[in-house]
Design a protein around this motif. Structure first.
Motif, PDB file in Angstrom:
ATOM      1  N   GLN A  54       0.829  -1.206   0.000  1.00 51.74           N
ATOM      2  CA  GLN A  54       0.000   0.000   0.000  1.00 51.74           C
ATOM      3  C   GLN A  54       0.864   1.257   0.000  1.00 51.74           C
ATOM      4  OE1 GLN A  54      -2.414  -0.852   3.440  1.00 51.74           O
ATOM      5  NE2 GLN A  54      -4.159  -1.480   2.191  1.00 51.74           N
ATOM      6  N   ASN A  55       1.943   1.239   0.769  1.00 47.75           N
ATOM      7  CA  ASN A  55       2.860   2.387   0.771  1.00 47.75           C
ATOM      8  C   ASN A  55       3.488   2.585  -0.599  1.00 47.75           C
ATOM      9  OD1 ASN A  55       2.377   2.961   3.461  1.00 47.75           O
ATOM     10  ND2 ASN A  55       4.092   1.750   4.202  1.00 47.75           N
ATOM     11  N   TRP A  56       3.921   1.502  -1.212  1.00 44.08           N
ATOM     12  CA  TRP A  56       4.513   1.596  -2.545  1.00 44.08           C
ATOM     13  C   TRP A  56       3.505   2.103  -3.563  1.00 44.08           C
ATOM     14  CZ3 TRP A  56       6.967  -3.872  -1.978  1.00 44.08           C
ATOM     15  CH2 TRP A  56       8.111  -3.790  -1.178  1.00 44.08           C
ATOM     16  N   GLU A  57       2.258   1.659  -3.413  1.00 43.25           N
ATOM     17  CA  GLU A  57       1.212   2.123  -4.335  1.00 43.25           C
ATOM     18  C   GLU A  57       1.000   3.630  -4.186  1.00 43.25           C
ATOM     19  OE1 GLU A  57      -3.422   1.237  -5.572  1.00 43.25           O
ATOM     20  OE2 GLU A  57      -2.706   0.612  -3.601  1.00 43.25           O
ATOM     21  N   GLU A  58       0.964   4.116  -2.940  1.00 42.77           N
ATOM     22  CA  GLU A  58       0.796   5.551  -2.711  1.00 42.77           C
ATOM     23  C   GLU A  58       1.961   6.331  -3.309  1.00 42.77           C
ATOM     24  OE1 GLU A  58       0.291   6.240   1.465  1.00 42.77           O
ATOM     25  OE2 GLU A  58      -1.535   5.033   1.556  1.00 42.77           O
ATOM     26  N   GLN A  59       3.174   5.844  -3.097  1.00 40.66           N
ATOM     27  CA  GLN A  59       4.350   6.520  -3.647  1.00 40.66           C
ATOM     28  C   GLN A  59       4.305   6.503  -5.172  1.00 40.66           C
ATOM     29  OE1 GLN A  59       7.719   4.548  -1.908  1.00 40.66           O
ATOM     30  NE2 GLN A  59       7.436   5.513   0.080  1.00 40.66           N
ATOM     31  N   SER A  60       3.879   5.385  -5.744  1.00 41.47           N
ATOM     32  CA  SER A  60       3.783   5.277  -7.200  1.00 41.47           C
ATOM     33  C   SER A  60       2.745   6.244  -7.742  1.00 41.47           C
ATOM     34  CB  SER A  60       3.418   3.849  -7.615  1.00 41.47           C
ATOM     35  OG  SER A  60       4.396   2.948  -7.205  1.00 41.47           O
ATOM     36  N   GLN A  61       1.596   6.334  -7.071  1.00 40.93           N
ATOM     37  CA  GLN A  61       0.554   7.258  -7.514  1.00 40.93           C
ATOM     38  C   GLN A  61       1.061   8.694  -7.458  1.00 40.93           C
ATOM     39  OE1 GLN A  61      -2.365   6.636  -8.919  1.00 40.93           O
ATOM     40  NE2 GLN A  61      -1.974   4.459  -8.795  1.00 40.93           N
ATOM     41  N   GLY A  62       1.801   9.029  -6.415  1.00 36.74           N
ATOM     42  CA  GLY A  62       2.385  10.375  -6.317  1.00 36.74           C
ATOM     43  C   GLY A  62       3.356  10.650  -7.446  1.00 36.74           C
ATOM     44  N   ALA A  63       4.190   9.665  -7.737  1.00 39.64           N
ATOM     45  CA  ALA A  63       5.157   9.831  -8.833  1.00 39.64           C
ATOM     46  C   ALA A  63       4.445   9.950 -10.181  1.00 39.64           C
ATOM     47  CB  ALA A  63       6.136   8.655  -8.853  1.00 39.64           C
ATOM     48  N   ILE A  64       3.412   9.158 -10.377  1.00 42.00           N
ATOM     49  CA  ILE A  64       2.648   9.218 -11.629  1.00 42.00           C
ATOM     50  C   ILE A  64       2.002  10.588 -11.778  1.00 42.00           C
ATOM     51  CG2 ILE A  64       0.569   8.336 -12.781  1.00 42.00           C
ATOM     52  CD1 ILE A  64       1.353   5.546 -11.676  1.00 42.00           C
ATOM     53  N   TYR A  65       1.429  11.107 -10.689  1.00 40.80           N
ATOM     54  CA  TYR A  65       0.802  12.433 -10.737  1.00 40.80           C
ATOM     55  C   TYR A  65       1.844  13.492 -11.097  1.00 40.80           C
ATOM     56  CZ  TYR A  65      -1.407  16.734  -9.227  1.00 40.80           C
ATOM     57  OH  TYR A  65      -1.892  18.016  -9.198  1.00 40.80           O
ATOM     58  N   THR A  66       3.035  13.398 -10.478  1.00 39.64           N
ATOM     59  CA  THR A  66       4.095  14.362 -10.746  1.00 39.64           C
ATOM     60  C   THR A  66       4.512  14.325 -12.211  1.00 39.64           C
ATOM     61  OG1 THR A  66       4.887  14.144  -8.480  1.00 39.64           O
ATOM     62  CG2 THR A  66       6.425  15.072 -10.080  1.00 39.64           C
ATOM     63  N   VAL A  67       4.672  13.132 -12.752  1.00 42.91           N
ATOM     64  CA  VAL A  67       5.084  12.994 -14.152  1.00 42.91           C
ATOM     65  C   VAL A  67       3.995  13.520 -15.090  1.00 42.91           C
ATOM     66  CG1 VAL A  67       5.567  11.300 -15.961  1.00 42.91           C
ATOM     67  CG2 VAL A  67       6.684  11.098 -13.745  1.00 42.91           C
ATOM     68  N   GLU A  68       2.736  13.210 -14.800  1.00 43.26           N
ATOM     69  CA  GLU A  68       1.646  13.701 -15.640  1.00 43.26           C
ATOM     70  C   GLU A  68       1.571  15.223 -15.588  1.00 43.26           C
ATOM     71  OE1 GLU A  68      -1.789  11.600 -14.204  1.00 43.26           O
ATOM     72  OE2 GLU A  68      -1.418   9.874 -15.514  1.00 43.26           O
ATOM     73  N   TYR A  69       1.776  15.794 -14.395  1.00 39.08           N
ATOM     74  CA  TYR A  69       1.750  17.246 -14.261  1.00 39.08           C
ATOM     75  C   TYR A  69       2.896  17.876 -15.054  1.00 39.08           C
ATOM     76  CZ  TYR A  69       1.449  21.820 -12.038  1.00 39.08           C
ATOM     77  OH  TYR A  69       1.323  23.162 -11.815  1.00 39.08           O
ATOM     78  N   ALA A  70       4.080  17.267 -14.980  1.00 41.34           N
ATOM     79  CA  ALA A  70       5.231  17.780 -15.727  1.00 41.34           C
ATOM     80  C   ALA A  70       4.981  17.687 -17.232  1.00 41.34           C
ATOM     81  CB  ALA A  70       6.492  17.006 -15.347  1.00 41.34           C
ATOM     82  N   CYS A  71       4.404  16.581 -17.687  1.00 32.20           N
ATOM     83  CA  CYS A  71       4.088  16.436 -19.113  1.00 32.20           C
ATOM     84  C   CYS A  71       3.087  17.494 -19.557  1.00 32.20           C
ATOM     85  CB  CYS A  71       3.533  15.037 -19.398  1.00 32.20           C
ATOM     86  SG  CYS A  71       4.768  13.734 -19.304  1.00 32.20           S
ATOM     87  N   SER A  72       2.113  17.752 -18.727  1.00 27.48           N
ATOM     88  CA  SER A  72       1.111  18.778 -19.031  1.00 27.48           C
ATOM     89  C   SER A  72       1.780  20.149 -19.144  1.00 27.48           C
ATOM     90  CB  SER A  72       0.038  18.789 -17.949  1.00 27.48           C
ATOM     91  OG  SER A  72      -0.815  19.886 -18.107  1.00 27.48           O
ATOM     92  N   ALA A  73       2.700  20.439 -18.231  1.00 30.26           N
ATOM     93  CA  ALA A  73       3.398  21.722 -18.270  1.00 30.26           C
ATOM     94  C   ALA A  73       4.233  21.846 -19.536  1.00 30.26           C
ATOM     95  CB  ALA A  73       4.285  21.873 -17.026  1.00 30.26           C
TER      96      ALA A  73
END
Length: 130
Positions: free
Chosen positions: A54-73
Protein backbone atom coordinates in the motif's frame (compact mmCIF):
# COMPACT_ATOMS: atom_id res chain seq x y z
CA UNK A 1 3.44 -70.64 20.80
CA UNK A 2 2.45 -68.22 23.37
CA UNK A 3 5.09 -65.89 22.10
CA UNK A 4 3.60 -65.99 18.67
CA UNK A 5 0.13 -65.33 19.98
CA UNK A 6 1.44 -62.56 22.13
CA UNK A 7 3.30 -61.16 19.17
CA UNK A 8 0.10 -61.30 17.05
CA UNK A 9 -1.92 -59.57 19.76
CA UNK A 10 0.71 -56.85 20.11
CA UNK A 11 0.76 -56.47 16.36
CA UNK A 12 -3.06 -56.15 16.22
CA UNK A 13 -3.04 -53.61 19.05
CA UNK A 14 -0.25 -51.73 17.35
CA UNK A 15 -2.10 -51.74 14.03
CA UNK A 16 -5.32 -50.57 15.71
CA UNK A 17 -3.39 -47.86 17.52
CA UNK A 18 -1.74 -46.72 14.28
CA UNK A 19 -5.10 -46.73 12.51
CA UNK A 20 -6.67 -44.70 15.34
CA UNK A 21 -3.83 -42.18 15.22
CA UNK A 22 -4.17 -41.89 11.45
CA UNK A 23 -7.91 -41.25 11.78
CA UNK A 24 -7.36 -38.68 14.52
CA UNK A 25 -4.57 -36.94 12.61
CA UNK A 26 -6.74 -36.63 9.53
CA UNK A 27 -9.96 -35.65 11.22
CA UNK A 28 -11.41 -32.35 9.90
CA UNK A 29 -11.16 -30.56 13.26
CA UNK A 30 -7.46 -31.40 13.41
CA UNK A 31 -7.02 -30.16 9.87
CA UNK A 32 -8.75 -26.92 10.80
CA UNK A 33 -6.53 -26.58 13.85
CA UNK A 34 -3.43 -27.00 11.65
CA UNK A 35 -4.80 -24.43 9.22
CA UNK A 36 -5.44 -22.01 12.09
CA UNK A 37 -1.89 -22.55 13.33
CA UNK A 38 -0.53 -21.81 9.88
CA UNK A 39 -2.60 -18.63 9.57
CA UNK A 40 -1.46 -17.39 12.98
CA UNK A 41 2.17 -17.95 12.04
CA UNK A 42 2.03 -16.38 8.58
CA UNK A 43 -0.53 -13.58 9.14
CA UNK A 44 1.85 -10.96 10.62
CA UNK A 45 4.21 -11.32 7.68
CA UNK A 46 1.31 -11.11 5.22
CA UNK A 47 0.00 -7.97 6.94
CA UNK A 48 3.46 -6.40 6.71
CA UNK A 49 3.63 -7.22 2.99
CA UNK A 50 0.20 -5.70 2.46
CA UNK A 51 1.20 -2.52 4.30
CA UNK A 52 4.41 -2.27 2.26
CA UNK A 53 2.48 -2.73 -0.97
CA UNK A 54 0.00 0.00 0.00
CA UNK A 55 2.86 2.39 0.77
CA UNK A 56 4.51 1.60 -2.55
CA UNK A 57 1.21 2.12 -4.33
CA UNK A 58 0.80 5.55 -2.71
CA UNK A 59 4.35 6.52 -3.65
CA UNK A 60 3.78 5.28 -7.20
CA UNK A 61 0.55 7.26 -7.51
CA UNK A 62 2.39 10.38 -6.32
CA UNK A 63 5.16 9.83 -8.83
CA UNK A 64 2.65 9.22 -11.63
CA UNK A 65 0.80 12.43 -10.74
CA UNK A 66 4.10 14.36 -10.75
CA UNK A 67 5.08 12.99 -14.15
CA UNK A 68 1.65 13.70 -15.64
CA UNK A 69 1.75 17.25 -14.26
CA UNK A 70 5.23 17.78 -15.73
CA UNK A 71 4.09 16.44 -19.11
CA UNK A 72 1.11 18.78 -19.03
CA UNK A 73 3.40 21.72 -18.27
CA UNK A 74 5.73 20.81 -21.14
CA UNK A 75 2.76 20.50 -23.54
CA UNK A 76 1.50 23.90 -22.40
CA UNK A 77 4.91 25.40 -23.01
CA UNK A 78 5.04 23.84 -26.47
CA UNK A 79 1.61 25.18 -27.29
CA UNK A 80 2.56 28.64 -26.01
CA UNK A 81 5.32 29.14 -28.60
CA UNK A 82 2.77 31.05 -30.72
CA UNK A 83 2.26 33.51 -27.87
CA UNK A 84 5.98 33.90 -27.27
CA UNK A 85 6.52 34.65 -30.98
CA UNK A 86 3.71 37.21 -30.80
CA UNK A 87 5.31 38.83 -27.72
CA UNK A 88 8.68 38.89 -29.49
CA UNK A 89 7.12 40.60 -32.49
CA UNK A 90 5.36 43.18 -30.30
CA UNK A 91 8.58 43.90 -28.39
CA UNK A 92 10.47 44.42 -31.64
CA UNK A 93 7.75 46.82 -32.84
CA UNK A 94 7.88 48.72 -29.54
CA UNK A 95 11.67 49.04 -29.76
CA UNK A 96 11.39 50.24 -33.37
CA UNK A 97 8.74 52.82 -32.45
CA UNK A 98 10.84 53.98 -29.50
CA UNK A 99 13.85 54.45 -31.77
CA UNK A 100 11.75 56.28 -34.35
CA UNK A 101 10.29 58.49 -31.65
CA UNK A 102 13.73 59.27 -30.23
CA UNK A 103 15.06 60.07 -33.70
CA UNK A 104 12.14 62.36 -34.54
CA UNK A 105 12.42 64.17 -31.18
CA UNK A 106 16.12 64.61 -31.80
CA UNK A 107 15.38 66.21 -35.19
CA UNK A 108 12.74 68.49 -33.72
CA UNK A 109 15.08 69.60 -30.97
CA UNK A 110 17.76 70.23 -33.57
CA UNK A 111 15.31 72.27 -35.70
CA UNK A 112 14.02 74.30 -32.76
CA UNK A 113 17.34 75.05 -31.14
CA UNK A 114 18.86 78.27 -32.45
CA UNK A 115 22.36 78.19 -33.87
CA UNK A 116 25.10 78.75 -31.35
CA UNK A 117 25.93 82.26 -32.68
CA UNK A 118 22.52 83.61 -31.79
CA UNK A 119 22.80 82.21 -28.30
CA UNK A 120 25.71 84.54 -27.49
CA UNK A 121 24.31 87.62 -25.85
CA UNK A 122 25.36 90.98 -27.23
CA UNK A 123 25.68 93.95 -24.96
CA UNK A 124 22.68 96.19 -25.27
CA UNK A 125 23.06 99.91 -25.44
CA UNK A 126 21.35 101.74 -22.70
CA UNK A 127 18.21 103.33 -23.82
CA UNK A 128 18.65 106.94 -24.81
CA UNK A 129 16.19 109.48 -23.82
CA UNK A 130 15.13 111.83 -26.47
Amino acid sequence: MEDQEMHLKVRRVSDKFTESMYVLANEPSVALYRLQEHVRRSLPELVQHKTDMQNWEEQSQGAIYTVEYACSAVKSMTNSSFYFKNIDSLLRQAISWKEQSANSQGRRLHDVTPPPSSLVSTPHAPPTSS
